[in-house]
Design a protein around this motif. Sequence first.
Motif, short mmCIF file in Angstrom:
data_model
loop_
_atom_site.label_atom_id
_atom_site.label_comp_id
_atom_site.label_asym_id
_atom_site.label_seq_id
_atom_site.Cartn_x
_atom_site.Cartn_y
_atom_site.Cartn_z
N LYS A 260 16.82 27.78 25.97
CA LYS A 260 17.18 28.17 27.34
C LYS A 260 15.92 28.44 28.18
O LYS A 260 15.83 28.04 29.34
CB LYS A 260 18.06 29.41 27.32
CG LYS A 260 18.61 29.82 28.69
CD LYS A 260 19.54 30.99 28.59
CE LYS A 260 20.17 31.30 29.94
NZ LYS A 260 19.18 31.54 30.99
N ILE A 261 14.97 29.12 27.56
CA ILE A 261 13.71 29.41 28.27
C ILE A 261 13.01 28.12 28.66
O ILE A 261 12.53 27.95 29.78
CB ILE A 261 12.80 30.29 27.40
CG1 ILE A 261 13.40 31.69 27.26
CG2 ILE A 261 11.40 30.39 28.00
CD1 ILE A 261 12.66 32.58 26.27
N GLN A 262 12.98 27.17 27.72
CA GLN A 262 12.33 25.89 28.00
C GLN A 262 13.07 25.12 29.08
O GLN A 262 12.46 24.51 29.97
CB GLN A 262 12.24 25.07 26.71
CG GLN A 262 11.28 25.65 25.68
CD GLN A 262 11.27 24.85 24.40
OE1 GLN A 262 12.12 24.00 24.18
NE2 GLN A 262 10.31 25.13 23.52
N ALA A 263 14.42 25.15 29.05
CA ALA A 263 15.22 24.45 30.05
C ALA A 263 15.01 25.06 31.43
O ALA A 263 14.87 24.35 32.44
CB ALA A 263 16.70 24.49 29.65
N ASP A 264 15.02 26.41 31.50
CA ASP A 264 14.81 27.09 32.78
C ASP A 264 13.43 26.79 33.33
O ASP A 264 13.26 26.59 34.55
CB ASP A 264 15.00 28.61 32.61
CG ASP A 264 16.44 28.98 32.34
OD1 ASP A 264 17.32 28.13 32.58
OD2 ASP A 264 16.69 30.13 31.91
N ALA A 265 12.45 26.77 32.46
CA ALA A 265 11.08 26.48 32.91
C ALA A 265 10.99 25.06 33.45
O ALA A 265 10.33 24.80 34.46
CB ALA A 265 10.11 26.68 31.75
N GLN A 266 11.69 24.13 32.77
CA GLN A 266 11.68 22.74 33.22
C GLN A 266 12.35 22.60 34.58
O GLN A 266 11.86 21.89 35.47
CB GLN A 266 12.39 21.86 32.17
CG GLN A 266 12.33 20.37 32.47
CD GLN A 266 10.94 19.80 32.36
OE1 GLN A 266 10.07 20.41 31.76
NE2 GLN A 266 10.70 18.65 32.97
N LYS A 267 13.49 23.28 34.76
CA LYS A 267 14.20 23.25 36.05
C LYS A 267 13.32 23.83 37.16
O LYS A 267 13.27 23.30 38.27
CB LYS A 267 15.50 24.03 35.95
CG LYS A 267 16.58 23.36 35.11
CD LYS A 267 17.83 24.22 35.06
CE LYS A 267 18.92 23.58 34.19
NZ LYS A 267 20.12 24.45 34.10
N HIS A 268 12.66 24.94 36.86
CA HIS A 268 11.79 25.58 37.85
C HIS A 268 10.65 24.65 38.24
O HIS A 268 10.30 24.53 39.42
CB HIS A 268 11.24 26.88 37.27
CG HIS A 268 10.37 27.65 38.22
ND1 HIS A 268 10.87 28.30 39.33
CD2 HIS A 268 9.03 27.85 38.23
CE1 HIS A 268 9.88 28.87 39.98
NE2 HIS A 268 8.75 28.62 39.33
N LEU A 269 10.09 23.96 37.26
CA LEU A 269 9.00 23.04 37.53
C LEU A 269 9.46 21.88 38.40
O LEU A 269 8.77 21.47 39.35
CB LEU A 269 8.44 22.53 36.20
CG LEU A 269 7.25 21.57 36.28
CD1 LEU A 269 6.05 22.26 36.93
CD2 LEU A 269 6.87 21.08 34.89
N ILE A 270 10.66 21.33 38.09
CA ILE A 270 11.18 20.22 38.88
C ILE A 270 11.46 20.66 40.31
O ILE A 270 11.15 19.94 41.29
CB ILE A 270 12.47 19.68 38.22
CG1 ILE A 270 12.13 19.01 36.88
CG2 ILE A 270 13.18 18.69 39.14
CD1 ILE A 270 13.35 18.61 36.09
N ALA A 271 12.02 21.86 40.49
CA ALA A 271 12.31 22.38 41.83
C ALA A 271 11.02 22.55 42.63
O ALA A 271 10.96 22.20 43.82
CB ALA A 271 13.06 23.70 41.73
#
Length: 216
Positions: free
Chosen positions: A175-186
Amino acid sequence: METNEELQQLEITALKSIYDQDFKQPEPPKAWKGAARLPEFVIKVAHPDPCHAPKVFFHLRVKFPKTYPTLATPVFTVQKPIRGIPSDVETALSKLIHDEAQKLRGSEMVFQIITTAQEWISDHVQPPSEASGSLATEMTRRAIQEEQERRQKEAQEAERQSALAAQLAAQLQEKIQADAQKHLIAKEMQYKAARRRAQSDATEVPSAGDTLTESF
């Protein structure tokens, strides 16, 4: 690589830890004090069933030759006190230990020898029967059985909790990795949008209605 002497001391240390009060290392005779002496000790070997252990046991004297474990085998002697083991069975037990030692030549073997002897006792020695209706014996048997079941349940529960904790940790990490990836894409999309606006503002041409004219 350890020497024979070092291997012997490591094995003795392990056996002391395993057999605790059943492990005895006799004092050397007075004539031997100060002189080099081969390692020697005695282990009480009891029936593997705790209910029968006080009634069926023998003592195994073990002496390490200098070339054990690389070449020689220990000298094993079945000795008294012996309880619940007939003399003919004692003879067969001694032969079993000797034969097993030959099979294990070239390796540390005392623990395996004792385990084999206990299994053999369990199969070939009939423990003395208790008087029928012995309430104390039955209560002891049940208490031992309940304790074994309790420990087994505790071990299973600890294993289950450990597996659950590992699963939750893995899910949290994902979940942490997914959230970090979403934040980076945004952030990347926000940056690109801002850049496009900046480029659009820089290249915009004024319209005809906005052109200034000078009259004479």
